[in-house]
Design a protein around this motif. Sequence first.
Motif, PDB file in Angstrom:
ATOM      1  N   LYS A   1       0.846  -1.189   0.000  1.00  0.00           N
ATOM      2  CA  LYS A   1       0.000   0.000   0.000  1.00  0.00           C
ATOM      3  C   LYS A   1       0.883   1.241   0.000  1.00  0.00           C
ATOM      4  CE  LYS A   1      -0.233  -0.551   4.942  1.00  0.00           C
ATOM      5  NZ  LYS A   1      -0.981  -0.749   6.119  1.00  0.00           N
TER       6      LYS A   1
ATOM      7  N   LYS B   1      -7.166   7.025   8.791  1.00  0.00           N
ATOM      8  CA  LYS B   1      -7.153   5.725   8.116  1.00  0.00           C
ATOM      9  C   LYS B   1      -7.947   4.698   8.921  1.00  0.00           C
ATOM     10  CE  LYS B   1      -5.544   2.532   5.252  1.00  0.00           C
ATOM     11  NZ  LYS B   1      -5.911   2.413   3.873  1.00  0.00           N
TER      12      LYS B   1
ATOM     13  N   ARG C   1     -11.617   5.356   8.404  1.00  0.00           N
ATOM     14  CA  ARG C   1     -12.029   4.926   7.073  1.00  0.00           C
ATOM     15  C   ARG C   1     -12.124   3.408   6.997  1.00  0.00           C
ATOM     16  NH1 ARG C   1      -8.603   7.817   3.995  1.00  0.00           N
ATOM     17  NH2 ARG C   1      -7.056   6.167   3.885  1.00  0.00           N
ATOM     18  N   MET C   2     -11.190   2.708   7.619  1.00  0.00           N
ATOM     19  CA  MET C   2     -11.217   1.246   7.622  1.00  0.00           C
ATOM     20  C   MET C   2     -12.432   0.731   8.402  1.00  0.00           C
ATOM     21  SD  MET C   2      -7.092   0.524   8.031  1.00  0.00           S
ATOM     22  CE  MET C   2      -7.311  -0.960   8.928  1.00  0.00           C
TER      23      MET C   2
ATOM     24  N   LYS D   1     -15.279   2.315   8.805  1.00  0.00           N
ATOM     25  CA  LYS D   1     -16.452   2.617   7.987  1.00  0.00           C
ATOM     26  C   LYS D   1     -16.601   1.597   6.857  1.00  0.00           C
ATOM     27  CE  LYS D   1     -18.605   6.564   5.729  1.00  0.00           C
ATOM     28  NZ  LYS D   1     -18.430   7.961   5.321  1.00  0.00           N
ATOM     29  N   GLU D   2     -15.480   1.238   6.215  1.00  0.00           N
ATOM     30  CA  GLU D   2     -15.517   0.237   5.151  1.00  0.00           C
ATOM     31  C   GLU D   2     -15.942  -1.122   5.696  1.00  0.00           C
ATOM     32  OE1 GLU D   2     -11.634   0.245   3.400  1.00  0.00           O
ATOM     33  OE2 GLU D   2     -11.941   2.187   2.431  1.00  0.00           O
ATOM     34  N   GLN D   3     -15.459  -1.486   6.879  1.00  0.00           N
ATOM     35  CA  GLN D   3     -15.836  -2.753   7.495  1.00  0.00           C
ATOM     36  C   GLN D   3     -17.318  -2.778   7.833  1.00  0.00           C
ATOM     37  OE1 GLN D   3     -14.010  -5.441   7.700  1.00  0.00           O
ATOM     38  NE2 GLN D   3     -15.620  -6.608   8.669  1.00  0.00           N
ATOM     39  N   GLN D   4     -17.820  -1.675   8.360  1.00  0.00           N
ATOM     40  CA  GLN D   4     -19.240  -1.580   8.682  1.00  0.00           C
ATOM     41  C   GLN D   4     -20.075  -1.685   7.409  1.00  0.00           C
ATOM     42  OE1 GLN D   4     -20.400   2.157  10.360  1.00  0.00           O
ATOM     43  NE2 GLN D   4     -22.313   1.357  11.182  1.00  0.00           N
ATOM     44  N   TRP D   5     -19.634  -1.058   6.338  1.00  0.00           N
ATOM     45  CA  TRP D   5     -20.350  -1.124   5.073  1.00  0.00           C
ATOM     46  C   TRP D   5     -20.386  -2.564   4.551  1.00  0.00           C
ATOM     47  CZ3 TRP D   5     -19.088  -2.362  -0.029  1.00  0.00           C
ATOM     48  CH2 TRP D   5     -20.037  -2.009  -0.968  1.00  0.00           C
ATOM     49  N   LYS D   6     -19.267  -3.279   4.677  1.00  0.00           N
ATOM     50  CA  LYS D   6     -19.221  -4.667   4.221  1.00  0.00           C
ATOM     51  C   LYS D   6     -20.145  -5.565   5.042  1.00  0.00           C
ATOM     52  CE  LYS D   6     -14.601  -4.629   2.233  1.00  0.00           C
ATOM     53  NZ  LYS D   6     -13.239  -5.128   2.312  1.00  0.00           N
ATOM     54  N   GLU D   7     -20.228  -5.294   6.345  1.00  0.00           N
ATOM     55  CA  GLU D   7     -21.101  -6.094   7.213  1.00  0.00           C
ATOM     56  C   GLU D   7     -22.569  -5.846   6.897  1.00  0.00           C
ATOM     57  OE1 GLU D   7     -19.933  -4.992  11.143  1.00  0.00           O
ATOM     58  OE2 GLU D   7     -18.072  -6.163  11.062  1.00  0.00           O
TER      59      GLU D   7
ATOM     60  N   GLN E   1     -23.745  -4.991   3.956  1.00  0.00           N
ATOM     61  CA  GLN E   1     -23.997  -5.215   2.534  1.00  0.00           C
ATOM     62  C   GLN E   1     -24.906  -6.420   2.341  1.00  0.00           C
ATOM     63  OE1 GLN E   1     -20.402  -5.988   0.386  1.00  0.00           O
ATOM     64  NE2 GLN E   1     -21.295  -5.492  -1.580  1.00  0.00           N
TER      65      GLN E   1
END
Length: 70
Positions: A43, A54, A57-58, A60-66, A68
């Motif tokens: 990276k 960071k 953001r990580m 938030k991305e994890q929450q979005w994946k959960e 989904q």
Amino acid sequence: MQTFLLVLALFLIVVLIMAVGYIVQRKTISGSCGGISSLGMDKACDCDDPCDKKKARMAKEQQWKENQIH
């Protein structure tokens, strides 16, 4: 002024050719050096402990994946 217009026209022609190439091939323009992966980095920030922005953001991305829908 004539030189400026000539250079402007040249740039516009080049941009137009690149746009047509993208539309036809659907490939993005890429470099020839391989990017940071050729340096052995996974990276852009190769820190052991990421900064607070960071981490947020990580999370938030994890929450979005959960949340989904699969």
